[in-house]
Design an enzyme around this catalytic site. Structure first.
Site, PDB file in Angstrom:
ATOM      1  N   GLY A  18       0.381  -1.581  -0.087  1.00 19.45           N
ATOM      2  CA  GLY A  18      -0.578   0.681   0.017  1.00 19.45           C
ATOM      3  C   GLY A  18       0.928   1.519   0.246  1.00 19.45           C
ATOM      4  O   GLY A  18       0.525   2.519   0.210  1.00 19.45           O
ATOM      5  N   PRO A  70       6.415  15.504   1.408  1.00 22.71           N
ATOM      6  CA  PRO A  70       5.977  14.805   1.975  1.00 22.71           C
ATOM      7  C   PRO A  70       6.262  13.269   2.554  1.00 22.71           C
ATOM      8  O   PRO A  70       5.945  12.401   3.756  1.00 22.71           O
ATOM      9  CB  PRO A  70       5.005  13.920   0.593  1.00 22.71           C
ATOM     10  CG  PRO A  70       5.822  14.807  -0.180  1.00 22.71           C
ATOM     11  CD  PRO A  70       6.732  15.762   0.408  1.00 22.71           C
ATOM     12  N   ASN A  71       7.672  13.126   2.492  1.00 15.24           N
ATOM     13  CA  ASN A  71       8.734  12.272   3.532  1.00 15.24           C
ATOM     14  C   ASN A  71       8.639  12.640   5.185  1.00 15.24           C
ATOM     15  O   ASN A  71       8.436  12.193   5.631  1.00 15.24           O
ATOM     16  CB  ASN A  71       9.708  11.522   2.351  1.00 15.24           C
ATOM     17  CG  ASN A  71       8.978  10.415   1.336  1.00 15.24           C
ATOM     18  OD1 ASN A  71       8.857  11.711   0.392  1.00 15.24           O
ATOM     19  ND2 ASN A  71       8.463   9.209   1.266  1.00 15.24           N
ATOM     20  N   SER A 121       5.625   3.202   5.496  1.00 14.79           N
ATOM     21  CA  SER A 121       4.121   2.758   4.281  1.00 14.79           C
ATOM     22  C   SER A 121       3.517   0.785   5.312  1.00 14.79           C
ATOM     23  O   SER A 121       2.760   0.662   5.429  1.00 14.79           O
ATOM     24  CB  SER A 121       4.833   2.244   3.020  1.00 14.79           C
ATOM     25  OG  SER A 121       4.450   3.920   2.209  1.00 14.79           O
ATOM     26  N   THR A 168     -39.324 -28.690   9.594  1.00 10.27           N
ATOM     27  CA  THR A 168     -37.685 -28.437   9.697  1.00 10.27           C
ATOM     28  C   THR A 168     -37.697 -29.960   8.388  1.00 10.27           C
ATOM     29  O   THR A 168     -38.622 -30.330   7.682  1.00 10.27           O
ATOM     30  CB  THR A 168     -37.670 -29.535  11.066  1.00 10.27           C
ATOM     31  OG1 THR A 168     -38.043 -31.335  10.824  1.00 10.27           O
ATOM     32  CG2 THR A 168     -37.663 -29.356  12.438  1.00 10.27           C
ATOM     33  N   HIS A 169     -36.660 -30.065   7.369  1.00 16.36           N
ATOM     34  CA  HIS A 169     -36.170 -30.628   6.428  1.00 16.36           C
ATOM     35  C   HIS A 169     -37.481 -29.346   5.764  1.00 16.36           C
ATOM     36  O   HIS A 169     -37.678 -30.302   4.917  1.00 16.36           O
ATOM     37  CB  HIS A 169     -36.375 -31.409   6.532  1.00 16.36           C
ATOM     38  CG  HIS A 169     -35.999 -32.360   7.160  1.00 16.36           C
ATOM     39  ND1 HIS A 169     -34.153 -32.604   7.219  1.00 16.36           N
ATOM     40  CD2 HIS A 169     -35.531 -32.656   8.464  1.00 16.36           C
ATOM     41  CE1 HIS A 169     -33.930 -33.518   7.414  1.00 16.36           C
ATOM     42  NE2 HIS A 169     -34.040 -33.002   8.949  1.00 16.36           N
ATOM     43  N   SER A 189     -41.694  -6.933 -14.924  1.00 11.96           N
ATOM     44  CA  SER A 189     -41.923  -5.993 -16.115  1.00 11.96           C
ATOM     45  C   SER A 189     -43.038  -6.397 -17.735  1.00 11.96           C
ATOM     46  O   SER A 189     -43.562  -6.040 -18.338  1.00 11.96           O
ATOM     47  CB  SER A 189     -40.608  -5.935 -17.310  1.00 11.96           C
ATOM     48  OG  SER A 189     -40.086  -7.540 -17.312  1.00 11.96           O
ATOM     49  N   LYS A 203     -47.789  -8.145  -9.904  1.00  7.58           N
ATOM     50  CA  LYS A 203     -46.564  -9.479  -8.971  1.00  7.58           C
ATOM     51  C   LYS A 203     -46.011  -8.476  -8.386  1.00  7.58           C
ATOM     52  O   LYS A 203     -45.646  -7.917  -8.500  1.00  7.58           O
ATOM     53  CB  LYS A 203     -46.084 -10.005 -10.260  1.00  7.58           C
ATOM     54  CG  LYS A 203     -45.342 -11.079 -10.012  1.00  7.58           C
ATOM     55  CD  LYS A 203     -44.208 -12.465 -10.825  1.00  7.58           C
ATOM     56  CE  LYS A 203     -44.081 -13.483  -9.942  1.00  7.58           C
ATOM     57  NZ  LYS A 203     -41.835 -13.325  -9.322  1.00  7.58           N
ATOM     58  N   VAL A 204     -45.428  -8.835  -6.667  1.00  8.31           N
ATOM     59  CA  VAL A 204     -44.803  -8.345  -5.972  1.00  8.31           C
ATOM     60  C   VAL A 204     -43.571  -8.660  -5.491  1.00  8.31           C
ATOM     61  O   VAL A 204     -43.338 -10.628  -4.883  1.00  8.31           O
ATOM     62  CB  VAL A 204     -45.373  -7.570  -4.904  1.00  8.31           C
ATOM     63  CG1 VAL A 204     -44.816  -7.277  -4.503  1.00  8.31           C
ATOM     64  CG2 VAL A 204     -46.042  -6.745  -5.377  1.00  8.31           C
TER      65      VAL A 204
END
Length: 467
Positions: A106, A131-132, A141, A188-189, A320, A325-326
């Site tokens: 990184g 910056p450094n 880093s 169940t199942h 569509s 239908k919902v």
């Protein structure tokens, strides 16, 4: 820095240890960031907002610490603090163009932050902020990026995910309490089983959310340990001996979240075990959400040819081509999020084992996937709670009809008539589509009052032996 015209793009000349490079004239970044932009045109995926926030906070805290240690002049430190806080707030997110698929440490992202902050600080200080030498003082880093992962993850979990898990749990609990007198057929199942109440079913989901919250909280204890202070390989070269502790204290003060310097910097730089652990807990949360989402879809299925036990809120047309239908759009969205988080966990697991000697070299992809999982789960818990669970209604007639014809209710008579007799009655009830109570009255010595008492669905949800 001379300005030049390159086609329609105005540029300026920047220089780093490799030489000169043209950078967009209006960019705040410098040569190292520009090299990364040109080297990694891979995905168009960028460092997450939460990580940029963390980087800004780290740089601001570092300037404070270096100022207090008399290593950085006050005016330069104050300019860096001002600039870094602006980065943390998100004022300059457009100045972070580096792809996440970059150098594994990184470094490009760290230098992107250093260059942007140095550019902003220079305009404030009225003198060159390097910056450094200044923004990155006492840092590498190799400890900044692991620290940013931990800081971002803790902040996002504490301020976003944990409240969302609590909201989900509380919404489930309230909905269950509202429906505490409603009994339904258990399954169940995917097959009919003994009755349960809605508060019992939803209470199980709420307990899952509570357990997930506890899992995340326990893992955060490891993420509170910061790599900052280990610098390049874990020895702390070029950092003041107090730097690690002081920066952890500064970040604690700034974020309101508890942090401390890692006990062992060699672990913090070379591994991402804590991030892998958190990802595992997020995956478990995703598994819980997938289960809840699919249960809601099944319960809502129909409305005529499915279970039709509940009706989820109507949010949008579902087709569509098929009018009226919902669809269960919120649980479907939640299930897709769960799948994404599970996939992210696989990526993070692979990345976590990529620690070669003193450094993990898949840090950017760990950050991206981990923070994405936290964000997705946060939003999904809130949406699922508010737009699906809180507002669904119960189809009482459908529940009552299914309960009345449920042959498995004969289980309650086992202690009185025995398993074999009960099985024979159940098979006949299935075959003829008749209620258990009716057949049991014909084939046993039990009175109608006894059968009403023994086969009361709500009483059966209390457990124990029916007498």
């Amino acid at each position: 820095m001379a300005n030049a015209q390159s086609g329609n793009q105005s540029t300026r000349t920047e220089k780093d240890s490799l030489g000169e490079l043209e950078v967009p004239a209006d960019a705040f970044w410098g040569a190292q960031t520009q090299r990364a932009v040109e080297n990694f045109p891979v995905s168009n995926l960028r460092a997450p907002r939460a990580q940029i926030n963390a980087l800004g906070l780290i740089k601001s805290s570092a300037a404070r610490v270096n100022r207090d240690l008399k290593l950085l002049e006050t005016d330069v430190a104050e300019a860096i603090i001002h600039a870094a806080n602006a980065v943390a707030r998100g004022d300059h997110d457009d100045q972070f163009p580096v792809d996440i698929f970059q150098t594994g440490s990184g470094t490009s992202t760290n230098m992107n932050a250093n260059e942007v902050i140095a550019h902003l600080a220079t305009s404030v200080a009225g003198e060159i902020v390097h910056p450094n030498d200044h923004v990155n003082m006492g840092q590498s880093s190799n400890d900044v990026i692991p620290t940013s992962i931990h800081v971002a993850a803790v902040v996002e979990c504490e301020k976003q995910l944990l409240p969302a898990l609590t909201h989900m749990r509380d919404t489930l609990t309230r909905k269950g309490q509202d429906l505490a007198d409603v009994v339904k057929t258990g399954r169940t199942h995917l097959m009919d089983a003994m009755p349960v109440r809605f508060d019992q079913e939803l209470g199980g989901w709420a307990a899952q959310m509570d357990s997930n919250r506890q899992r995340v909280e326990s893992t955060l204890n490891r993420l509170r340990e910061l790599a900052q202070g280990g610098t390049a390989v874990g020895t702390g070269i070029n950092a003041h001996p107090e730097f690690g502790k002081r920066i952890a204290d500064a970040l604690t003060d700034t974020t309101g979240c508890q942090f401390h310097a890692a006990d062992n910097y060699f672990e913090s730089l070379s591994s991402q075990d804590a991030a892998v652990e958190l990802s595992g807990q997020l995956k478990t949360t995703a598994v819980s959400i997938m289960k809840i989402a699919n249960d809601l879809r099944w319960m809502n299925s129909g409305p005529l040819a499915g279970l039709g036990e509940i009706q989820l809120p109507t949010l949008q047309p579902g087709s569509s081509i098929m009018p009226g239908k919902v669809n269960p759009v919120i649980p479907e969205s939640a299930a897709m999020v769960a799948a994404q988080v599970m996939g992210n966990d696989s990526t993070i697991s692979i990345a976590g084992q990529s620690g070669n000697f003193q450094l993990n070299v898949m840090l950017p992809v760990v950050a991206y996937n981990l923070l994405q999982s936290i964000e997705l789960l946060t939003h999904t818990c809130n949406v699922l709670a508010d737009k699906a669970i809180a507002g669904f209604s119960v189809n009482q007639n459908k529940l009552d009809n299914a309960l009345a014809k449920n042959p498995i209710l004969v289980t309650a008579l086992n202690a009185v008539i025995g398993y074999d007799k009960g099985a024979a009655i159940a098979k006949q009830a299935y075959k003829e589509g008749r209620p258990i109570k009716e057949l049991a009255k014909e084939q046993t010595d039990l009175s109608e009052d006894d059968l009403a008492r023994l086969l009361d669905p709500k009483a059966l949800t209390q457990g124990g032996i029916q007498q």
